[in-house]
Scaffold this active site. Structure first.
Site, PDB file in Angstrom:
ATOM      1  N   ASP A  33     -30.627  46.551  32.394  1.00 35.83           N
ATOM      2  CA  ASP A  33     -29.200  46.390  32.732  1.00 35.83           C
ATOM      3  C   ASP A  33     -28.415  47.587  32.199  1.00 35.83           C
ATOM      4  OD1 ASP A  33     -26.536  45.514  32.911  1.00 35.83           O
ATOM      5  OD2 ASP A  33     -26.723  44.271  31.099  1.00 35.83           O
TER       6      ASP A  33
ATOM      7  N   ASP B 233     -42.932  38.713  52.072  1.00 37.01           N
ATOM      8  CA  ASP B 233     -42.900  37.438  51.363  1.00 37.01           C
ATOM      9  C   ASP B 233     -43.451  36.297  52.233  1.00 37.01           C
ATOM     10  OD1 ASP B 233     -41.608  36.056  48.939  1.00 37.01           O
ATOM     11  OD2 ASP B 233     -40.687  34.949  50.596  1.00 37.01           O
TER      12      ASP B 233
ATOM     13  N   ASP C  77     -30.389  46.244  37.026  1.00 34.71           N
ATOM     14  CA  ASP C  77     -29.784  46.819  38.226  1.00 34.71           C
ATOM     15  C   ASP C  77     -30.547  48.070  38.669  1.00 34.71           C
ATOM     16  OD1 ASP C  77     -28.689  48.874  36.435  1.00 34.71           O
ATOM     17  OD2 ASP C  77     -27.340  47.267  35.790  1.00 34.71           O
TER      18      ASP C  77
ATOM     19  N   GLU D  34     -47.809  38.743  51.272  1.00 38.96           N
ATOM     20  CA  GLU D  34     -48.061  37.645  50.351  1.00 38.96           C
ATOM     21  C   GLU D  34     -48.574  36.488  51.198  1.00 38.96           C
ATOM     22  OE1 GLU D  34     -45.849  34.863  47.028  1.00 38.96           O
ATOM     23  OE2 GLU D  34     -44.942  35.204  48.958  1.00 38.96           O
TER      24      GLU D  34
HETATM   25  C1  GLC Z   1     -42.561  33.978  47.372  1.00 36.88           C
HETATM   26  C2  GLC Z   1     -41.877  34.658  46.225  1.00 36.88           C
HETATM   27  C3  GLC Z   1     -41.213  33.626  45.390  1.00 36.88           C
HETATM   28  C4  GLC Z   1     -40.189  32.904  46.224  1.00 36.88           C
HETATM   29  C5  GLC Z   1     -40.801  32.375  47.512  1.00 36.88           C
HETATM   30  C6  GLC Z   1     -39.744  32.027  48.513  1.00 36.88           C
HETATM   31  O1  GLC Z   1     -43.600  33.158  46.972  1.00 36.88           O
HETATM   32  O2  GLC Z   1     -42.800  35.425  45.509  1.00 36.88           O
HETATM   33  O3  GLC Z   1     -40.597  34.154  44.240  1.00 36.88           O
HETATM   34  O4  GLC Z   1     -39.641  31.838  45.506  1.00 36.88           O
HETATM   35  O5  GLC Z   1     -41.636  33.301  48.145  1.00 36.88           O
HETATM   36  O6  GLC Z   1     -39.164  33.190  49.035  1.00 36.88           O
END
Ligand code: GLC
Length: 511
Positions: free
Chosen positions: A23, A203, A31, A258
């Site tokens: 920060d 994500d 930030d 992910e």
């Molecule tokens: C993924 C992210 C996590 C988030 C979720 C919803 O798993 O890593 O932090 O809560 O997606 O976007």
């Protein structure tokens, strides 16, 4: 480094959770300027690519994973001009920049959702997943959301229907079967590609294709969150299109997905035929205990799932969603040191989570200071940069408590200390850069080696053996050659003697 390997195969990623990094304004929240301030540390560490968790406009119900504007920086973190400076400076240092992209859902405060919920006739109604109640008045199906394990549906009084959310009610799912959604989300990718980012961490990207019938989960898995069950052909079609978009840009832009399916074979399918994701996170190893038999299984199953597709693995031990691995493995610094050698020597692209390089552990967060509805605050504790309070932050009162031993677990205290865990990470990262066997080399796992996990990395020109004693007992190992590195600062002799100290990891050149 041989240039016929794309950068993301030889790179080491470094995840920054901007809110917790540094920060500079005094509001207790990290930030973008804080990231700029520590670029030197990152360059000196020797990683290759930054991954920035979301910094977009957001009401922060899920700390930025609820995006209200995909194409702007939240004022908490800075502005677009600062982001552009960050990309320029990072590139100037030879670092790639990957940003998070959250395609499955938006914030409920995103203008798209506000419009969508305003009326059944709104042109954006079909951008989200709205359904009538089940005959009993309850949710349309039995899906469970991932963060609090409540129903994945919320009833909206105004229009008398339920909307789907695989995460919090403040994170409504977009309907990717709607071509307007696909186009709008592709626009957000282009926005950042045009600004020069090198790629995206996508994500929960395996969630974007859904069964249009939205059937109940079968009884044997009802009660598990839908996120870990959603494995659909529709997703693969979307991924192929996203891949062509990335490929239409110069400069090897990449996507690491992910894919939160806890079966490596299912994860592997999301690489497609080299026409979907470039890389996928694979979480079963993250959830595996610190145990040589378990890791032999993980390494074997990863190779079995990925090698036939010529798909490149990733390895990650810590991130913003799980307790840091040092904490998970019990806190012993010797294990954290050995884990660094493991993570940075397996065949694949490793991702570090900022702070693990100086041995950060999770903060103990008292109940009245908890923020996250899913209990993930500990690993999101602020990163200390200096030994004395406020540890390089603009305030001594950050949004979460400091992690344990901030006076020791920081780069200032460790930088010039040859035996520190930070020095070990730097040495190991340098070794990776110097020895191509450790990046692009093949991998051969030794079997039946008991408490020690042993594997070779090799090219036509060199063979490097990595041996990791995963136990707290001294262990005999049958390896020979020149010792390149040991995780144990006590091994001053720089030679092998057939034994590994408890939790010692060594890297050996066969000569
Ligand atoms: C993924 C992210 C996590 C988030 C979720 C919803 O798993 O890593 O932090 O809560 O997606 O976007």
């Amino acid at each position: 480094m041989a240039s016929d390997h794309p950068w993301w195969r030889t790179a080491v990623g470094y995840q920054i959770y901007p809110r917790s990094f540094c920060d500079t304004t005094g509001n207790g929240i990290g930030d973008l300027d804080g990231i700029l301030r520590h670029l030197d540390h990152i360059v000196d560490l020797g990683v290759d690519a930054l991954w920035l968790s979301p910094f977009f406009r957001s009401p922060m119900a899920d700390y930025g994973y609820d995006v209200a504007d995909f194409c702007d920086v939240d004022p908490l973190f800075g502005d677009l001009a600062t982001f552009d400076t960050l990309v320029r400076e990072a590139h100037g240092h030879g670092l790639r920049v990957i940003i998070d992209w959250v395609p499955n859902h938006t914030s409920d405060e995103h203008p798209w959702f506000r419009a969508s919920r305003s009326s059944k006739d709104d042109p954006k109604r079909g951008w989200y997943v709205w359904r009538d109640a089940a005959p009993d008045g309850g949710p349309p199906n039995n899906w469970i959301e991932s963060l609090t394990f409540g129903p994945a549906w919320t009833f909206d009084e105004r229009t008398g229907q339920y909307y789907l959310h695989c995460f919090l009610p403040q994170q409504p799912d977009l309907d990717w079967s709607n071509p307007e959604v696909v186009e709008a989300m592709e626009h957000t990718l282009r926005f950042w590609l045009d600004r020069g980012v090198d790629g995206f961490r996508m994500d929960v990207v395996h969630l974007i294709g859904k069964d249009p019938a939205l059937p109940d989960e079968p009884p044997e898995v009802a009660g598990l969150p839908h996120t870990i069950l959603n494995d659909r052909p529709e997703t693969h079609a979307h991924l192929r299109r996203l891949r062509s978009l990335l490929d239409s840009y110069e400069g090897d832009r990449m996507a690491v997905g992910e894919v939160y399916l806890l079966d490596t074979d299912l994860v592997a399918a999301h690489y497609g035929d080299n026409d979907e994701l470039h890389l996928c996170f694979n979480f079963p190893p993250l959830y595996a205990p610190w145990d040589a038999d378990e890791w032999r299984k993980q390494i074997t199953s990863t190779a079995a799932a990925l090698d036939p597709r010529n798909a490149w693995p990733t390895w990650v031990l810590s991130n913003h969603d799980n307790p840091r691995h040092r904490t998970r493995y019990g806190g012993d610094e010797r294990i954290a040191r050995a884990a660094a050698v493991l993570l940075l020597s397996l065949r694949g692209t490793p991702f570090l989570f900022a702070g693990e390089e100086f041995g950060l552990q999770d903060a103990d967060v008292p109940e009245d200071r908890r923020h996250d509805p899913a209990g993930r605050d500990g690993c999101r504790a602020p990163v200390p940069w200096t030994a004395k309070s406020p540890h390089g932050w603009a305030t001594g009162d950050p949004w979460l408590p400091w992690p344990p031993e901030p006076d020791r677990a920081n780069p200032e205290a460790q930088r010039d200390e040859p035996s520190s865990i930070l020095s070990l990470y730097r040495r190991m990262l340098r070794l990776r850069r110097d020895r191509s066997a450790l990046t692009i080399g093949n991998q051969h796992l030794h079997l039946n080696t008991g408490r020690a996990l042993i594997f070779d990395r090799f090219t036509n020109d060199e063979t490097i053996t990595v041996a990791i004693n995963m136990s707290d007992l001294e262990t005999e190992v049958d390896i020979a050659g020149t010792l390149l590195l040991s995780s144990d600062p006590a091994r001053m002799r720089h030679r092998l003697d057939g034994r590994l100290a408890p939790y010692e990891a060594v890297v050996v050149s066969a000569d």
